[in-house]
Design a protein around this motif. Structure first.
Motif, PDB file in Angstrom:
ATOM      1  N   THR A 251      39.635  47.085  36.667  1.00 29.94           N
ATOM      2  CA  THR A 251      39.940  46.877  37.841  1.00 29.94           C
ATOM      3  C   THR A 251      38.675  46.445  38.724  1.00 29.94           C
ATOM      4  O   THR A 251      37.691  46.814  38.770  1.00 29.94           O
ATOM      5  CB  THR A 251      40.643  48.277  38.404  1.00 29.94           C
ATOM      6  OG1 THR A 251      41.742  48.480  37.793  1.00 29.94           O
ATOM      7  CG2 THR A 251      41.061  47.791  40.180  1.00 29.94           C
ATOM      8  N   THR A 252      38.801  45.475  39.574  1.00 33.03           N
ATOM      9  CA  THR A 252      37.612  44.794  40.346  1.00 33.03           C
ATOM     10  C   THR A 252      37.957  45.149  42.077  1.00 33.03           C
ATOM     11  O   THR A 252      39.205  44.852  42.323  1.00 33.03           O
ATOM     12  CB  THR A 252      37.239  43.827  40.178  1.00 33.03           C
ATOM     13  OG1 THR A 252      38.416  42.661  39.924  1.00 33.03           O
ATOM     14  CG2 THR A 252      36.751  43.342  38.505  1.00 33.03           C
ATOM     15  N   VAL A 253      36.949  45.408  42.628  1.00 32.67           N
ATOM     16  CA  VAL A 253      36.780  45.139  44.263  1.00 32.67           C
ATOM     17  C   VAL A 253      36.009  44.130  44.565  1.00 32.67           C
ATOM     18  O   VAL A 253      34.757  44.201  44.136  1.00 32.67           O
ATOM     19  CB  VAL A 253      36.603  46.528  44.866  1.00 32.67           C
ATOM     20  CG1 VAL A 253      36.243  46.347  46.128  1.00 32.67           C
ATOM     21  CG2 VAL A 253      37.751  47.591  44.457  1.00 32.67           C
TER      22      VAL A 253
ATOM     23  N   ASP B 116      33.947  41.506  47.237  1.00 34.33           N
ATOM     24  CA  ASP B 116      33.265  41.566  48.615  1.00 34.33           C
ATOM     25  C   ASP B 116      32.537  40.358  48.794  1.00 34.33           C
ATOM     26  O   ASP B 116      31.474  40.251  48.565  1.00 34.33           O
ATOM     27  CB  ASP B 116      32.444  42.856  48.773  1.00 34.33           C
ATOM     28  CG  ASP B 116      31.999  42.901  50.327  1.00 34.33           C
ATOM     29  OD1 ASP B 116      32.580  42.183  51.197  1.00 34.33           O
ATOM     30  OD2 ASP B 116      30.954  43.711  50.571  1.00 34.33           O
TER      31      ASP B 116
ATOM     32  N   ARG C 175      37.733  53.346  46.746  1.00 34.08           N
ATOM     33  CA  ARG C 175      38.519  52.503  47.620  1.00 34.08           C
ATOM     34  C   ARG C 175      37.969  51.087  47.937  1.00 34.08           C
ATOM     35  O   ARG C 175      36.735  51.225  48.496  1.00 34.08           O
ATOM     36  CB  ARG C 175      39.288  53.161  48.813  1.00 34.08           C
ATOM     37  CG  ARG C 175      40.007  54.661  48.335  1.00 34.08           C
ATOM     38  CD  ARG C 175      40.275  55.301  49.680  1.00 34.08           C
ATOM     39  NE  ARG C 175      38.978  55.538  50.557  1.00 34.08           N
ATOM     40  CZ  ARG C 175      38.900  55.686  51.809  1.00 34.08           C
ATOM     41  NH1 ARG C 175      39.876  55.677  52.373  1.00 34.08           N
ATOM     42  NH2 ARG C 175      37.758  56.165  52.276  1.00 34.08           N
ATOM     43  N   PRO C 176      38.779  49.986  48.118  1.00 35.41           N
ATOM     44  CA  PRO C 176      38.068  48.816  48.533  1.00 35.41           C
ATOM     45  C   PRO C 176      37.599  48.906  49.766  1.00 35.41           C
ATOM     46  O   PRO C 176      36.253  48.480  50.213  1.00 35.41           O
ATOM     47  CB  PRO C 176      39.201  48.008  48.614  1.00 35.41           C
ATOM     48  CG  PRO C 176      40.416  48.352  47.627  1.00 35.41           C
ATOM     49  CD  PRO C 176      39.887  49.709  47.573  1.00 35.41           C
TER      50      PRO C 176
ATOM     51  N   ARG D 263      33.274  47.820  50.070  1.00 34.81           N
ATOM     52  CA  ARG D 263      33.020  46.582  50.773  1.00 34.81           C
ATOM     53  C   ARG D 263      31.893  46.926  51.877  1.00 34.81           C
ATOM     54  O   ARG D 263      32.077  47.608  52.604  1.00 34.81           O
ATOM     55  CB  ARG D 263      34.323  45.961  51.273  1.00 34.81           C
ATOM     56  CG  ARG D 263      35.093  45.251  50.143  1.00 34.81           C
ATOM     57  CD  ARG D 263      36.378  44.401  50.899  1.00 34.81           C
ATOM     58  NE  ARG D 263      37.201  44.037  49.701  1.00 34.81           N
ATOM     59  CZ  ARG D 263      38.410  44.292  49.785  1.00 34.81           C
ATOM     60  NH1 ARG D 263      39.171  45.241  50.681  1.00 34.81           N
ATOM     61  NH2 ARG D 263      39.003  43.925  48.411  1.00 34.81           N
TER      62      ARG D 263
END
Length: 387
Positions: free
Chosen positions: A326-328, A330, A378-379, A383
């Motif tokens: 899983t990636t976030v 920014d 959490r995103p 970010r």
């Protein structure tokens, strides 16, 4: 490079002890990343800049073009393939590895498994002049060589097993962006395919793919990673498991033998036990191993970063880059101009496993801090952590 760094590390602690570097390659230590990067892409980087002045800087002696084939831990001696036996007070194993072979692809005057200075020189002779070179492998070396060759008057076909170039490493839309950049530069991309055989002749080489296609080329260069060399350590009864096992001081289970670089599996303070095949690890670990050979007895606490340059695209990274995680994301600039991708640890859902810094520089320390300390993944929490 780990051996060169170790010689410098020894000299930081011991100005007088004798140092001998034994290497199977016929040339001395070099800035190895330049072989697939700067020598192809930087017109101001001359070939003579690739050499590391190990002997001049440290007084070390170099025994080149010989392999150590025997290690007698009780007698504290090593024996080379030329029959020379040498004693040691402290020994460093920086054996790295050999290029991973592809079944059916035999090295020849036109088929180069890329690793050394001599491989670079051979590929230079085979490239340019609108010749056609097939590059095998879509990882670090394969992509860097394809980018370098196409910028040097060479027609390039890049064969790789992934459906999308770098798709195993980057999020899908970033990988698609990288693939478009290669295509726009003139590289012919043959994805989802493997090479099953080559046949070299006086005028060229034919390349057979697993889907039955046959490519005609002037040369083939293979960049599919290395097979780590633990044969010397294992043959001497040292603990090995995908590398030579060392403790936090880079010492093996023999108090007089250390290991460093590509071949060393070590306990990283942030990421856990691992083995790393990148230059930052080779030089920092080599330096620390050298200091410890000379009696410093200090832990290796550095978590290395790695990097690549592909045309006008560049990145640095720390930790694990795996597109299956899983990636976030920014993004600081539109069109993948600059940004950060956080890879989340599926085994430990409250941890960051890796950080990709895409055209974001001087931020590897912040990436290490995020991996070590960030527990809110959490995103909205990630970010903006690195700008």
């Amino acid at each position: 490079m780990a051996g060169d760094a170790a010689a410098h590390g020894i000299r930081e602690v011991d100005p007088d002890g004798t140092i001998l570097l034994i290497g199977r390659e016929p040339t001395g230590p070099v800035t190895r990343p330049a072989l697939s990067k700067k020598l192809w892409t930087d017109p101001d980087f001359a070939f003579d800049q690739v050499w590391l002045p190990t002997a001049d800087d440290t007084g070390a002696e170099l025994l080149l073009g010989e392999s150590v084939v025997g290690l007698d831990r009780e007698a504290r001696t090593v024996t080379t393939d030329a029959g020379l036996t040498l004693g040691y007070g402290a020994l460093l194993l920086a054996t790295s590895g050999e290029p991973r072979r592809v079944d059916g692809v035999e090295p020849s005057g036109r088929v180069v498994y890329f690793r050394t200075v001599r491989d670079y020189e051979r590929l230079r002779d085979l490239a340019g002049g609108d010749r056609h070179v097939v590059v095998v492998g879509g990882g670090y070396i394969g992509t860097e060589l394809a980018a370098g060759l196409v910028q040097n008057d060479t027609r390039v076909t890049l064969v790789f097993p992934q459906e999308t170039l770098t798709g195993h490493t980057f999020p899908a839309h970033l990988a698609a962006h990288v693939q478009r950049r290669f295509a726009d530069a003139g590289v012919t991309l043959v994805g989802g395919t493997r090479v099953t055989g080559t046949e070299s002749g006086a005028d060229g080489v034919t390349v057979t793919l697993d889907d039955g296609r046959v490519l005609a080329a002037d040369a083939v260069v293979v960049g599919t990673g290395i097979e780590v060399d633990t044969s010397l350590a294992g043959g001497a009864g040292l603990a090995v498991d995908d590398g030579v096992l060392v403790d936090e001081h880079l010492r093996t289970d023999d108090p007089h033998v250390w290991a460093a670089g590509d071949a060393a599996q070590y306990p990283d303070r942030i990421l856990g036990r691992r083995r790393v095949e990148h230059v930052d690890n080779a030089t920092t670990m080599g330096t620390q191993a050298g200091r410890n050979l000379a009696g410093a007895d200090e832990p290796y606490t550095h978590t290395p970063f790695f990097y690549s340059d592909l045309f006008d695209l560049g990145y640095e990274a720390v930790g694990r880059l795996d597109a299956s995680l899983t990636t976030v994301e920014d993004w600081h600039e539109d069109g993948f101009g600059a940004g950060v991708v956080y890879y989340l640890d599926d085994a430990e859902p409250d941890r960051v496993a890796g950080v990709l810094l895409w055209n974001v520089w001087d931020a590897t320390d912040r990436a290490r801090e995020v991996i070590a300390t960030q527990r809110d993944v959490r995103p909205e929490a990630l970010r903006g952590r690195i700008r």
